[in-house]
Design a protein around this motif. Structure first.
Motif, PDB file in Angstrom:
ATOM      1  N   GLY A  82      33.188  32.818  40.011  1.00  0.00           N
ATOM      2  CA  GLY A  82      31.836  33.314  40.151  1.00  0.00           C
ATOM      3  C   GLY A  82      30.983  32.761  39.021  1.00  0.00           C
ATOM      4  N   GLY A  83      29.726  32.474  39.317  1.00  0.00           N
ATOM      5  CA  GLY A  83      28.827  31.946  38.289  1.00  0.00           C
ATOM      6  C   GLY A  83      27.888  30.914  38.865  1.00  0.00           C
ATOM      7  N   ARG A  84      27.004  30.422  38.035  1.00  0.00           N
ATOM      8  CA  ARG A  84      26.069  29.389  38.468  1.00  0.00           C
ATOM      9  C   ARG A  84      26.811  28.090  38.748  1.00  0.00           C
ATOM     10  NH1 ARG A  84      20.321  30.326  36.139  1.00  0.00           N
ATOM     11  NH2 ARG A  84      20.355  32.564  35.734  1.00  0.00           N
ATOM     12  N   ALA A  85      26.259  27.311  39.661  1.00  0.00           N
ATOM     13  CA  ALA A  85      26.924  26.080  40.086  1.00  0.00           C
ATOM     14  C   ALA A  85      27.146  25.126  38.918  1.00  0.00           C
ATOM     15  CB  ALA A  85      26.109  25.396  41.182  1.00  0.00           C
ATOM     16  N   ASN A  86      26.168  25.012  38.005  1.00  0.00           N
ATOM     17  CA  ASN A  86      26.332  24.082  36.887  1.00  0.00           C
ATOM     18  C   ASN A  86      27.436  24.535  35.942  1.00  0.00           C
ATOM     19  OD1 ASN A  86      24.724  26.261  35.979  1.00  0.00           O
ATOM     20  ND2 ASN A  86      23.737  25.008  34.415  1.00  0.00           N
ATOM     21  N   ALA A  87      27.610  25.852  35.809  1.00  0.00           N
ATOM     22  CA  ALA A  87      28.680  26.367  34.953  1.00  0.00           C
ATOM     23  C   ALA A  87      30.047  26.072  35.559  1.00  0.00           C
ATOM     24  CB  ALA A  87      28.506  27.868  34.752  1.00  0.00           C
ATOM     25  N   VAL A  88      30.194  26.291  36.863  1.00  0.00           N
ATOM     26  CA  VAL A  88      31.474  26.029  37.516  1.00  0.00           C
ATOM     27  C   VAL A  88      31.798  24.541  37.481  1.00  0.00           C
ATOM     28  CG1 VAL A  88      32.737  26.184  39.691  1.00  0.00           C
ATOM     29  CG2 VAL A  88      31.271  28.078  38.977  1.00  0.00           C
ATOM     30  N   GLU A  89      30.792  23.702  37.696  1.00  0.00           N
ATOM     31  CA  GLU A  89      31.031  22.254  37.642  1.00  0.00           C
ATOM     32  C   GLU A  89      31.456  21.827  36.247  1.00  0.00           C
ATOM     33  OE1 GLU A  89      31.192  19.946  40.111  1.00  0.00           O
ATOM     34  OE2 GLU A  89      31.105  21.778  41.318  1.00  0.00           O
ATOM     35  N   ALA A  90      30.868  22.420  35.217  1.00  0.00           N
ATOM     36  CA  ALA A  90      31.260  22.088  33.846  1.00  0.00           C
ATOM     37  C   ALA A  90      32.680  22.553  33.542  1.00  0.00           C
ATOM     38  CB  ALA A  90      30.272  22.728  32.857  1.00  0.00           C
ATOM     39  N   ALA A 126      27.658  35.299  39.759  1.00  0.00           N
ATOM     40  CA  ALA A 126      28.507  36.022  38.806  1.00  0.00           C
ATOM     41  C   ALA A 126      29.069  37.295  39.428  1.00  0.00           C
ATOM     42  CB  ALA A 126      27.694  36.368  37.551  1.00  0.00           C
ATOM     43  N   GLY A 127      30.363  37.534  39.199  1.00  0.00           N
ATOM     44  CA  GLY A 127      31.042  38.715  39.721  1.00  0.00           C
ATOM     45  C   GLY A 127      31.747  38.485  41.033  1.00  0.00           C
ATOM     46  N   THR A 128      31.381  37.421  41.758  1.00  0.00           N
ATOM     47  CA  THR A 128      32.015  37.203  43.060  1.00  0.00           C
ATOM     48  C   THR A 128      33.453  36.727  42.929  1.00  0.00           C
ATOM     49  OG1 THR A 128      31.100  34.947  43.213  1.00  0.00           O
ATOM     50  CG2 THR A 128      29.813  36.734  44.224  1.00  0.00           C
ATOM     51  N   GLY A 129      33.777  36.081  41.809  1.00  0.00           N
ATOM     52  CA  GLY A 129      35.170  35.721  41.576  1.00  0.00           C
ATOM     53  C   GLY A 129      36.031  36.970  41.474  1.00  0.00           C
ATOM     54  N   GLN A 130      35.544  37.955  40.705  1.00  0.00           N
ATOM     55  CA  GLN A 130      36.294  39.207  40.552  1.00  0.00           C
ATOM     56  C   GLN A 130      36.378  39.971  41.864  1.00  0.00           C
ATOM     57  OE1 GLN A 130      38.075  39.850  38.083  1.00  0.00           O
ATOM     58  NE2 GLN A 130      37.237  38.488  36.503  1.00  0.00           N
ATOM     59  N   ALA A 131      35.291  39.990  42.637  1.00  0.00           N
ATOM     60  CA  ALA A 131      35.328  40.677  43.934  1.00  0.00           C
ATOM     61  C   ALA A 131      36.345  40.023  44.861  1.00  0.00           C
ATOM     62  CB  ALA A 131      33.937  40.669  44.563  1.00  0.00           C
ATOM     63  N   THR A 132      36.438  38.688  44.817  1.00  0.00           N
ATOM     64  CA  THR A 132      37.412  37.979  45.654  1.00  0.00           C
ATOM     65  C   THR A 132      38.831  38.307  45.219  1.00  0.00           C
ATOM     66  OG1 THR A 132      35.820  36.196  46.023  1.00  0.00           O
ATOM     67  CG2 THR A 132      38.127  35.705  46.485  1.00  0.00           C
ATOM     68  N   LYS A 133      39.053  38.453  43.918  1.00  0.00           N
ATOM     69  CA  LYS A 133      40.387  38.831  43.445  1.00  0.00           C
ATOM     70  C   LYS A 133      40.768  40.213  43.970  1.00  0.00           C
ATOM     71  CE  LYS A 133      44.237  38.571  41.110  1.00  0.00           C
ATOM     72  NZ  LYS A 133      44.337  38.313  39.662  1.00  0.00           N
ATOM     73  N   MET A 134      39.797  41.131  44.084  1.00  0.00           N
ATOM     74  CA  MET A 134      40.087  42.441  44.656  1.00  0.00           C
ATOM     75  C   MET A 134      40.525  42.318  46.107  1.00  0.00           C
ATOM     76  SD  MET A 134      36.842  44.524  43.103  1.00  0.00           S
ATOM     77  CE  MET A 134      36.342  44.244  41.400  1.00  0.00           C
ATOM     78  N   VAL A 135      39.842  41.459  46.856  1.00  0.00           N
ATOM     79  CA  VAL A 135      40.234  41.198  48.245  1.00  0.00           C
ATOM     80  C   VAL A 135      41.678  40.698  48.286  1.00  0.00           C
ATOM     81  CG1 VAL A 135      39.773  39.758  50.274  1.00  0.00           C
ATOM     82  CG2 VAL A 135      37.860  40.710  48.967  1.00  0.00           C
ATOM     83  N   ASN A 136      41.990  39.761  47.398  1.00  0.00           N
ATOM     84  CA  ASN A 136      43.335  39.188  47.330  1.00  0.00           C
ATOM     85  C   ASN A 136      44.382  40.255  47.039  1.00  0.00           C
ATOM     86  OD1 ASN A 136      44.979  36.468  46.882  1.00  0.00           O
ATOM     87  ND2 ASN A 136      45.573  37.860  45.241  1.00  0.00           N
ATOM     88  N   ARG A 180      43.847  24.637  42.847  1.00  0.00           N
ATOM     89  CA  ARG A 180      42.727  24.936  43.743  1.00  0.00           C
ATOM     90  C   ARG A 180      41.676  25.713  42.961  1.00  0.00           C
ATOM     91  NH1 ARG A 180      43.994  27.838  49.364  1.00  0.00           N
ATOM     92  NH2 ARG A 180      45.122  25.864  49.583  1.00  0.00           N
ATOM     93  N   ILE A 181      40.449  25.219  42.972  1.00  0.00           N
ATOM     94  CA  ILE A 181      39.334  25.845  42.281  1.00  0.00           C
ATOM     95  C   ILE A 181      38.221  26.042  43.305  1.00  0.00           C
ATOM     96  CG2 ILE A 181      37.628  25.625  40.426  1.00  0.00           C
ATOM     97  CD1 ILE A 181      39.629  23.681  39.053  1.00  0.00           C
ATOM     98  N   VAL A 182      37.895  27.293  43.596  1.00  0.00           N
ATOM     99  CA  VAL A 182      36.916  27.597  44.634  1.00  0.00           C
ATOM    100  C   VAL A 182      35.736  28.344  44.022  1.00  0.00           C
ATOM    101  CG1 VAL A 182      36.491  28.703  46.858  1.00  0.00           C
ATOM    102  CG2 VAL A 182      38.771  27.777  46.342  1.00  0.00           C
ATOM    103  N   HIS A 183      34.545  27.789  44.169  1.00  0.00           N
ATOM    104  CA  HIS A 183      33.330  28.476  43.721  1.00  0.00           C
ATOM    105  C   HIS A 183      32.903  29.426  44.825  1.00  0.00           C
ATOM    106  CE1 HIS A 183      28.876  28.263  42.266  1.00  0.00           C
ATOM    107  NE2 HIS A 183      29.449  29.419  41.985  1.00  0.00           N
ATOM    108  N   ILE A 184      33.047  30.733  44.582  1.00  0.00           N
ATOM    109  CA  ILE A 184      32.743  31.732  45.599  1.00  0.00           C
ATOM    110  C   ILE A 184      31.238  31.986  45.690  1.00  0.00           C
ATOM    111  CG2 ILE A 184      33.169  34.092  46.376  1.00  0.00           C
ATOM    112  CD1 ILE A 184      35.674  32.341  46.392  1.00  0.00           C
ATOM    113  N   GLY A 185      30.586  32.145  44.533  1.00  0.00           N
ATOM    114  CA  GLY A 185      29.162  32.468  44.528  1.00  0.00           C
ATOM    115  C   GLY A 185      28.700  32.883  43.154  1.00  0.00           C
TER     116      GLY A 185
END
Length: 311
Positions: free
Chosen positions: A158-166, A184-194, A177-182
């Motif tokens: 989760g985070g801004r696109a430029n941050a994930v690319e960096a 800030a916070g969406t990475g953590q929400a996806t981990k909850m789904v997992n 595997r590195i997936v940009h979900i959306g």
């Protein structure tokens, strides 16, 4: 300079060795630090328990590192800071506290968090990072300790696109595997789904295994028969045989699973959702904790199921 040459120059800069502060050297952070060093980066290590750094250095005598006295000291020397700690409170302390990362990380620096925490604190840290002109990524992991050791983790970012690319050139040292979900916070929400899905798979696998035992079936032949069809899962491939050996002293601990399910249940309540199956699974894991199995792998949920009918 042509567009292709400019892109190549940018990629080369991204791959330049960096000074990376690694904060948290547990079962996941320790292997990540090793992969970063082998990728050519310079490391500054900090762990609240110094003995963990000593053990890491003893296990990796060929890797030269600097050791910091606190998180702020580690970040002061770094281009990139990576955290992999315990929970929301731990993360808040090492990032936002008086001796935290954000008190010294320079403008334009990169902050990556691999802790599994609430989406709320991930969003809070992202706001603080924005105000300090720091790139910020919340990137919880899946792949277990084995994935960390092999460098084959999956990261939900989760985070801004430029941050994930960096962050990608750094994270590629230990992730497959590195997936940009959306945002800030969406990475953590996806981990909850997992984790909700994982808990359900683990519990149903244990029940299926117990039925096979009660029917006195050849467990190897059962595995051969069902592991190639629709019931196949990572859990089946990696835990069927260890459950047969009644062995649980490894892997993803029940204590950690309960923490993660608690985060998911809290997030659901905040959204007006009810997760009755997840709540039941959380209670079953709690029962295994009460049996002394808190540090055992989640497949130890099998211990919660009665052994009646078994030889």
């Amino acid at each position: 300079m042509s567009e292709t040459e400019n892109s190549a120059a940018t990629d080369a800069k991204a791959l330049e060795p960096k000074t990376i502060a690694m904060i948290g050297l547990g079962v996941m952070g320790g292997p990540i630090a090793r992969h970063l060093a082998h990728a050519g980066h310079s490391l500054v290590l900090y762990n609240r328990t110094p003995a963990r750094i000593e053990r890491w250095q003893a296990a990796n005598p060929d890797i030269a590192v600097a050791v910091a006295g606190n998180a702020a000291e580690a970040a002061e020397q770094a281009d990139v800071v990576i955290t992999c700690v315990g929970n929301d409170d731990d993360l808040a302390e090492v990032v936002l506290g008086p001796q935290g990362v954000f008190s010294t990380l320079h403008e334009g620096g990169l902050f990556i968090d691999h802790t599994t925490v609430s989406a709320r604190i991930a969003r809070q840290i992202a706001v603080e990072a924005r105000d300090k002109h720091v790139l910020c990524v919340d990137a919880p992991m899946t792949g277990a300790q084995a994935g960390a050791e092999k460098g084959t983790l999956t990261l939900m970012c989760g985070g801004r696109a430029n941050a994930v690319e960096a962050a990608k050139p750094v994270m590629s040292a230990y992730a497959r595997r590195i997936v940009h979900i959306g945002k800030a916070g969406t990475g953590q929400a996806t981990k909850m789904v997992n984790q909700i899905a994982l808990a359900g798979i683990t519990a149903s696998l244990a029940e299926a295994f117990r039925l096979a035992q009660a029917e006195h079936l050849d467990l190897e032949k059962v595995y051969e028969a069902i592991s190639g069809g629709a019931a196949q899962s990572w859990q089946m491939d990696n835990r069927w045989h260890t459950m047969a050996e009644d062995r649980y002293d490894f892997g993803f601990a029940i204590d950690w699973m309960r923490k993660d399910l608690g985060l998911a249940l809290d997030e659901g309540r905040g959204l007006g959702l009810s997760f009755p199956t997840t709540a039941l699974l959380d209670q079953l894991f709690a029962d295994v904790q009460a049996m002394g199995g808190g540090r055992q792998d989640t497949s130890a949920i099998l211990r919660r199921l009665p052994k009646r009918g078994l030889r």
